[in-house]
Design a protein around this motif. Sequence first.
Motif, PDB file in Angstrom:
ATOM      1  N   THR A 219       0.376  -7.214  -0.805  1.00 53.50           N
ATOM      2  CA  THR A 219      -0.176  -6.133  -1.619  1.00 53.50           C
ATOM      3  C   THR A 219      -1.669  -5.971  -1.376  1.00 53.50           C
ATOM      4  O   THR A 219      -2.180  -4.846  -1.264  1.00 53.50           O
ATOM      5  N   TYR A 223      -3.143  -2.625   0.067  1.00 56.63           N
ATOM      6  CA  TYR A 223      -4.096  -1.929  -0.801  1.00 56.63           C
ATOM      7  C   TYR A 223      -5.350  -1.551  -0.021  1.00 56.63           C
ATOM      8  O   TYR A 223      -5.817  -0.410  -0.066  1.00 56.63           O
ATOM      9  N   ALA A 235      -2.745   3.278  -3.126  1.00 58.38           N
ATOM     10  CA  ALA A 235      -3.307   1.945  -3.339  1.00 58.38           C
ATOM     11  C   ALA A 235      -3.178   1.525  -4.800  1.00 58.38           C
ATOM     12  O   ALA A 235      -2.776   0.400  -5.111  1.00 58.38           O
ATOM     13  N   GLU A 236      -3.496   2.437  -5.704  1.00 56.29           N
ATOM     14  CA  GLU A 236      -3.446   2.115  -7.135  1.00 56.29           C
ATOM     15  C   GLU A 236      -2.022   1.848  -7.609  1.00 56.29           C
ATOM     16  O   GLU A 236      -1.796   0.982  -8.468  1.00 56.29           O
ATOM     17  N   LEU A 258      -6.597  -8.764  -6.623  1.00 53.15           N
ATOM     18  CA  LEU A 258      -5.777  -7.683  -7.154  1.00 53.15           C
ATOM     19  C   LEU A 258      -6.092  -7.427  -8.627  1.00 53.15           C
ATOM     20  O   LEU A 258      -6.127  -6.269  -9.079  1.00 53.15           O
ATOM     21  N   TYR A 261      -9.210  -5.455  -8.659  1.00 55.87           N
ATOM     22  CA  TYR A 261      -8.956  -4.042  -8.367  1.00 55.87           C
ATOM     23  C   TYR A 261      -8.414  -3.315  -9.603  1.00 55.87           C
ATOM     24  O   TYR A 261      -8.642  -2.116  -9.768  1.00 55.87           O
TER      25      TYR A 261
END
Length: 335
Positions: A219, A223, A235-236, A258, A261
């Motif tokens: 991921t 991303y 990406a979100e 992550l 983010y």
Amino acid sequence: MRSTCLFLVLAMLFLQSCLKIESTSSSDHEIDSVSVDNMVTGLAAQQDQGYTSLTGKRLLSPELDRWSLMKRENELEEAYQNYLSYPDSLPMIYWYGRRLSYLYRYHESIQVYTAGLSKFPESYDLYRHRGHRYLTVRDIDHAIDDLEKAVFYVRDLPTIMEDDVVQNERNIPRSSVQFNIWYHLGLAYYIKGNFDKAVSAYKKCMLVADNHDMLVSATHWLYMTYQKIGNTPAAERLLEPITPKMNIVDNESYHQLLLMYKGLYEPEEIYNVQDTNGEISQLTLGYGVGNWYYNHGKPEQAIEVFEKMMESPYWQAFGYLAAEVELANHTAVAG
């Protein structure tokens, strides 16, 4: 009498021929072992000269503490003796190459894998690991070629969990051969700037990621690849299944990134140029944080992070390699 003598001469010639054939056959393994031995020995001078980064910097092997060095050397000696005893055994070739790699003897491990592929030309394992080590020594094109072949040869096999050289705290492998092949191929495409192919490779990773360690690492790179091509919505969406409570054994750094983010950490909380220790986990965090700065319009802070990362001796880390690319691209644009 003459016919008897002629018979004896012919019999002796036949016997001598048989002995010669037997001798040649029995030394095949010895010749194979010596040939690899000579290749490895012949690379010693090249190995001592180190490697070259994508920015032209000389890269030297990190120093190991006394006990780690002794342990790895003993493991290498055991792998080498096993290889000498069974030079036509794929697992012995495979582990000999891996043990060389963990002493930072990458050119030598590549040669061992190359010799193994002359015997096992359809070995996904040998292509997977040689491709990985081509990445390490910054030979990206050869890495892609090997890893694409590994994809082909492993295509019809069921999931195979891959043993780790350094065991985790639970002493269980947390990634599969198939995952690792796609993962390294995705990284190779990413480093080359072929982001469309990187997306495809990391999507394959996601399909075979059947535990949280594989999920967070795939991921993370997917991303960042989506961010590179400006597909922020995609990406979100990747962050939706990521939560603070996950079953993470090996990839805590990717998990932290992550969560950053998602807005659950500030960048300075997980990587700070003033107090980083340069360990491999810090390099993973550093590259993610540096890219976060880029994506949020702070290129000066991103470059500061990437330059700080270059002070680490652990240039084998994928975060370090990716930061090299960012710095090389920055220099090219600035120049």
